[in-house]
Design a protein around this motif. Structure first.
Motif, PDB file in Angstrom:
ATOM      1  N   PHE A   1      17.954  62.426  29.334  1.00  0.00           N
ATOM      2  CA  PHE A   1      17.223  63.198  30.336  1.00  0.00           C
ATOM      3  C   PHE A   1      16.509  64.325  29.611  1.00  0.00           C
ATOM      4  O   PHE A   1      17.147  65.152  28.966  1.00  0.00           O
ATOM      5  CB  PHE A   1      18.194  63.780  31.374  1.00  0.00           C
ATOM      6  CG  PHE A   1      19.142  62.770  31.947  1.00  0.00           C
ATOM      7  CD1 PHE A   1      18.735  61.928  32.962  1.00  0.00           C
ATOM      8  CD2 PHE A   1      20.432  62.652  31.469  1.00  0.00           C
ATOM      9  CE1 PHE A   1      19.610  60.988  33.500  1.00  0.00           C
ATOM     10  CE2 PHE A   1      21.308  61.723  31.990  1.00  0.00           C
ATOM     11  CZ  PHE A   1      20.894  60.885  33.008  1.00  0.00           C
ATOM     12  N   GLU A   2      15.174  64.326  29.704  1.00  0.00           N
ATOM     13  CA  GLU A   2      14.384  65.333  29.002  1.00  0.00           C
ATOM     14  C   GLU A   2      13.436  66.023  29.977  1.00  0.00           C
ATOM     15  O   GLU A   2      12.433  65.443  30.393  1.00  0.00           O
ATOM     16  CB  GLU A   2      13.592  64.691  27.866  1.00  0.00           C
ATOM     17  CG  GLU A   2      12.861  65.693  27.024  1.00  0.00           C
ATOM     18  CD  GLU A   2      12.208  65.057  25.814  1.00  0.00           C
ATOM     19  OE1 GLU A   2      11.736  65.821  24.966  1.00  0.00           O
ATOM     20  OE2 GLU A   2      12.164  63.824  25.705  1.00  0.00           O
TER      21      GLU A   2
ATOM     22  N   VAL B   1      23.512  66.392  37.366  1.00  0.00           N
ATOM     23  CA  VAL B   1      23.116  65.142  38.009  1.00  0.00           C
ATOM     24  C   VAL B   1      24.265  64.695  38.912  1.00  0.00           C
ATOM     25  O   VAL B   1      25.424  64.716  38.513  1.00  0.00           O
ATOM     26  CB  VAL B   1      22.737  64.036  36.982  1.00  0.00           C
ATOM     27  CG1 VAL B   1      23.895  63.636  36.111  1.00  0.00           C
ATOM     28  CG2 VAL B   1      22.164  62.824  37.686  1.00  0.00           C
ATOM     29  N   THR B   2      23.908  64.351  40.126  1.00  0.00           N
ATOM     30  CA  THR B   2      24.862  63.772  41.066  1.00  0.00           C
ATOM     31  C   THR B   2      24.502  62.304  41.179  1.00  0.00           C
ATOM     32  O   THR B   2      23.375  61.964  41.541  1.00  0.00           O
ATOM     33  CB  THR B   2      24.771  64.454  42.446  1.00  0.00           C
ATOM     34  OG1 THR B   2      24.974  65.852  42.267  1.00  0.00           O
ATOM     35  CG2 THR B   2      25.806  63.899  43.397  1.00  0.00           C
ATOM     36  N   THR B   3      25.447  61.442  40.847  1.00  0.00           N
ATOM     37  CA  THR B   3      25.200  60.004  40.922  1.00  0.00           C
ATOM     38  C   THR B   3      25.794  59.501  42.227  1.00  0.00           C
ATOM     39  O   THR B   3      26.991  59.591  42.445  1.00  0.00           O
ATOM     40  CB  THR B   3      25.844  59.278  39.725  1.00  0.00           C
ATOM     41  OG1 THR B   3      27.232  59.581  39.679  1.00  0.00           O
ATOM     42  CG2 THR B   3      25.189  59.694  38.423  1.00  0.00           C
ATOM     43  N   VAL B   4      24.925  58.986  43.085  1.00  0.00           N
ATOM     44  CA  VAL B   4      25.348  58.494  44.396  1.00  0.00           C
ATOM     45  C   VAL B   4      25.376  56.971  44.336  1.00  0.00           C
ATOM     46  O   VAL B   4      24.351  56.323  44.110  1.00  0.00           O
ATOM     47  CB  VAL B   4      24.407  58.991  45.516  1.00  0.00           C
ATOM     48  CG1 VAL B   4      24.907  58.530  46.873  1.00  0.00           C
ATOM     49  CG2 VAL B   4      24.263  60.506  45.464  1.00  0.00           C
ATOM     50  N   ALA B   5      26.553  56.399  44.538  1.00  0.00           N
ATOM     51  CA  ALA B   5      26.746  54.950  44.482  1.00  0.00           C
ATOM     52  C   ALA B   5      26.114  54.286  45.708  1.00  0.00           C
ATOM     53  O   ALA B   5      25.845  54.951  46.714  1.00  0.00           O
ATOM     54  CB  ALA B   5      28.231  54.623  44.414  1.00  0.00           C
TER      55      ALA B   5
ATOM     56  N   HIS C   1      22.958  64.767  24.419  1.00  0.00           N
ATOM     57  CA  HIS C   1      23.285  63.399  24.009  1.00  0.00           C
ATOM     58  C   HIS C   1      23.830  63.449  22.590  1.00  0.00           C
ATOM     59  O   HIS C   1      23.287  64.142  21.735  1.00  0.00           O
ATOM     60  CB  HIS C   1      22.032  62.512  24.084  1.00  0.00           C
ATOM     61  CG  HIS C   1      22.346  61.063  23.983  1.00  0.00           C
ATOM     62  ND1 HIS C   1      22.595  60.440  22.782  1.00  0.00           N
ATOM     63  CD2 HIS C   1      22.478  60.107  24.927  1.00  0.00           C
ATOM     64  CE1 HIS C   1      22.849  59.167  22.988  1.00  0.00           C
ATOM     65  NE2 HIS C   1      22.791  58.938  24.295  1.00  0.00           N
ATOM     66  N   PRO C   2      24.919  62.713  22.302  1.00  0.00           N
ATOM     67  CA  PRO C   2      25.531  62.814  20.970  1.00  0.00           C
ATOM     68  C   PRO C   2      24.653  62.366  19.810  1.00  0.00           C
ATOM     69  O   PRO C   2      24.832  62.825  18.685  1.00  0.00           O
ATOM     70  CB  PRO C   2      26.782  61.935  21.074  1.00  0.00           C
ATOM     71  CG  PRO C   2      26.695  61.204  22.342  1.00  0.00           C
ATOM     72  CD  PRO C   2      25.655  61.842  23.193  1.00  0.00           C
TER      73      PRO C   2
ATOM     74  N   TRP D   1      19.378  66.011  26.994  1.00  0.00           N
ATOM     75  CA  TRP D   1      20.650  65.751  27.656  1.00  0.00           C
ATOM     76  C   TRP D   1      20.857  64.252  27.711  1.00  0.00           C
ATOM     77  O   TRP D   1      19.899  63.477  27.671  1.00  0.00           O
ATOM     78  CB  TRP D   1      20.643  66.287  29.081  1.00  0.00           C
ATOM     79  CG  TRP D   1      20.547  67.772  29.198  1.00  0.00           C
ATOM     80  CD1 TRP D   1      21.235  68.703  28.478  1.00  0.00           C
ATOM     81  CD2 TRP D   1      19.719  68.502  30.099  1.00  0.00           C
ATOM     82  NE1 TRP D   1      20.896  69.961  28.886  1.00  0.00           N
ATOM     83  CE2 TRP D   1      19.959  69.872  29.884  1.00  0.00           C
ATOM     84  CE3 TRP D   1      18.795  68.143  31.073  1.00  0.00           C
ATOM     85  CZ2 TRP D   1      19.322  70.861  30.606  1.00  0.00           C
ATOM     86  CZ3 TRP D   1      18.166  69.137  31.791  1.00  0.00           C
ATOM     87  CH2 TRP D   1      18.422  70.482  31.550  1.00  0.00           C
ATOM     88  N   GLY D   2      22.106  63.830  27.845  1.00  0.00           N
ATOM     89  CA  GLY D   2      22.328  62.398  27.940  1.00  0.00           C
ATOM     90  C   GLY D   2      23.750  62.021  28.285  1.00  0.00           C
ATOM     91  O   GLY D   2      24.673  62.809  28.154  1.00  0.00           O
ATOM     92  N   LEU D   3      23.885  60.805  28.758  1.00  0.00           N
ATOM     93  CA  LEU D   3      25.181  60.182  29.006  1.00  0.00           C
ATOM     94  C   LEU D   3      25.265  58.990  28.066  1.00  0.00           C
ATOM     95  O   LEU D   3      24.379  58.139  28.053  1.00  0.00           O
ATOM     96  CB  LEU D   3      25.305  59.740  30.466  1.00  0.00           C
ATOM     97  CG  LEU D   3      25.203  60.857  31.505  1.00  0.00           C
ATOM     98  CD1 LEU D   3      25.237  60.269  32.908  1.00  0.00           C
ATOM     99  CD2 LEU D   3      26.308  61.876  31.325  1.00  0.00           C
ATOM    100  N   ASP D   4      26.325  58.946  27.288  1.00  0.00           N
ATOM    101  CA  ASP D   4      26.467  57.951  26.234  1.00  0.00           C
ATOM    102  C   ASP D   4      27.442  56.864  26.675  1.00  0.00           C
ATOM    103  O   ASP D   4      28.557  57.160  27.086  1.00  0.00           O
ATOM    104  CB  ASP D   4      26.985  58.659  24.975  1.00  0.00           C
ATOM    105  CG  ASP D   4      27.041  57.768  23.766  1.00  0.00           C
ATOM    106  OD1 ASP D   4      26.153  56.923  23.616  1.00  0.00           O
ATOM    107  OD2 ASP D   4      27.982  57.924  22.981  1.00  0.00           O
ATOM    108  N   VAL D   5      27.022  55.625  26.604  1.00  0.00           N
ATOM    109  CA  VAL D   5      27.838  54.449  26.895  1.00  0.00           C
ATOM    110  C   VAL D   5      28.481  54.562  28.278  1.00  0.00           C
ATOM    111  O   VAL D   5      29.673  54.725  28.444  1.00  0.00           O
ATOM    112  CB  VAL D   5      28.918  54.214  25.804  1.00  0.00           C
ATOM    113  CG1 VAL D   5      29.572  52.868  26.000  1.00  0.00           C
ATOM    114  CG2 VAL D   5      28.325  54.311  24.429  1.00  0.00           C
ATOM    115  N   VAL D   6      27.639  54.480  29.298  1.00  0.00           N
ATOM    116  CA  VAL D   6      28.064  54.547  30.692  1.00  0.00           C
ATOM    117  C   VAL D   6      27.714  53.219  31.353  1.00  0.00           C
ATOM    118  O   VAL D   6      26.770  52.554  30.947  1.00  0.00           O
ATOM    119  CB  VAL D   6      27.311  55.679  31.436  1.00  0.00           C
ATOM    120  CG1 VAL D   6      27.950  55.964  32.766  1.00  0.00           C
ATOM    121  CG2 VAL D   6      27.253  56.932  30.617  1.00  0.00           C
TER     122      VAL D   6
END
Length: 187
Positions: A58-59, A71-75, A100-101, A107-112
């Motif tokens: 996310f940039e 971030v809110t993730t709504v299923a 992000h690593p 920003w980031g989410l790694d291996v989701v």
């Protein structure tokens, strides 16, 4: 001497925090925020399949310096804590976006993985010196790869059925022997 070799090996290897290769990012979406800025969301797999791991980055326009991203993730079923797992920090239902690593500049989410198929909603809030801006990105997760999970588990566990039968038989035989034995005093 071994320590020098280890140091030389680490110095010669590529950095662990190196940005992702251009080939890793296969799709990007631009989300218009409420203050007319934008946030670019990048994916390492496209189309997204349920239960399949991927990375998100996310940039925001202007970079992440001096800002906090949520971030809110709504299923698809309406659960506002859609992505579950180990995240560094949560604020209510929202995930505080970490760097992000492998690409520390975003920003980031790694291996989701998205746990179910359907239309997911990513609701963003970027807090910065100029206030908070919000935006929403709908994401479609299609059916997971491979056969259905019950069939996969059945096939995977079928070779263990004879072992389970042997264990049950041994337990029953041992139980029968233990019950027929009379306790005796040998003192």
């Amino acid at each position: 001497m071994a320590a020098v070799a280890v140091v030389a090996l680490f110095a010669a290897s590529p950095a662990a925090a190196a940005p992702p290769l251009p080939g890793e990012i296969v799709h990007t979406e631009t989300v218009r925020m409420s203050d007319q800025s934008a946030i670019t969301v990048s994916f390492t797999r496209w189309p997204i399949r349920a239960l399949e791991s991927l990375d998100f980055t996310f940039e925001p326009t202007g970079g992440i310096a001096g800002r906090t991203g949520l971030v809110t993730t709504v299923a698809p079923n309406g659960d506002r804590r859609g992505l579950k797992g180990i995240f560094l920090q949560r604020r209510g239902d929202s995930i505080v976006l970490p760097r992000h690593p492998r690409a520390r500049q975003v920003w980031g989410l790694d291996v989701v993985a998205m746990p179910e198929e359907g239309t997911w909603r990513f609701e963003f809030a970027v807090e910065g010196p100029g206030g908070t801006s919000t935006g929403v990105l709908p994401i479609q997760a299609i059916a997971p790869p491979g056969p259905p999970l019950p069939l996969s588990w059945t096939i995977a566990l079928a070779p263990w059925a004879p072992v389970a039968l042997l264990l049950i038989g041994g337990w029953r035989r041992g139980r029968r022997i233990r019950q027929s034995a009379r306790p005796t005093w040998s003192g």
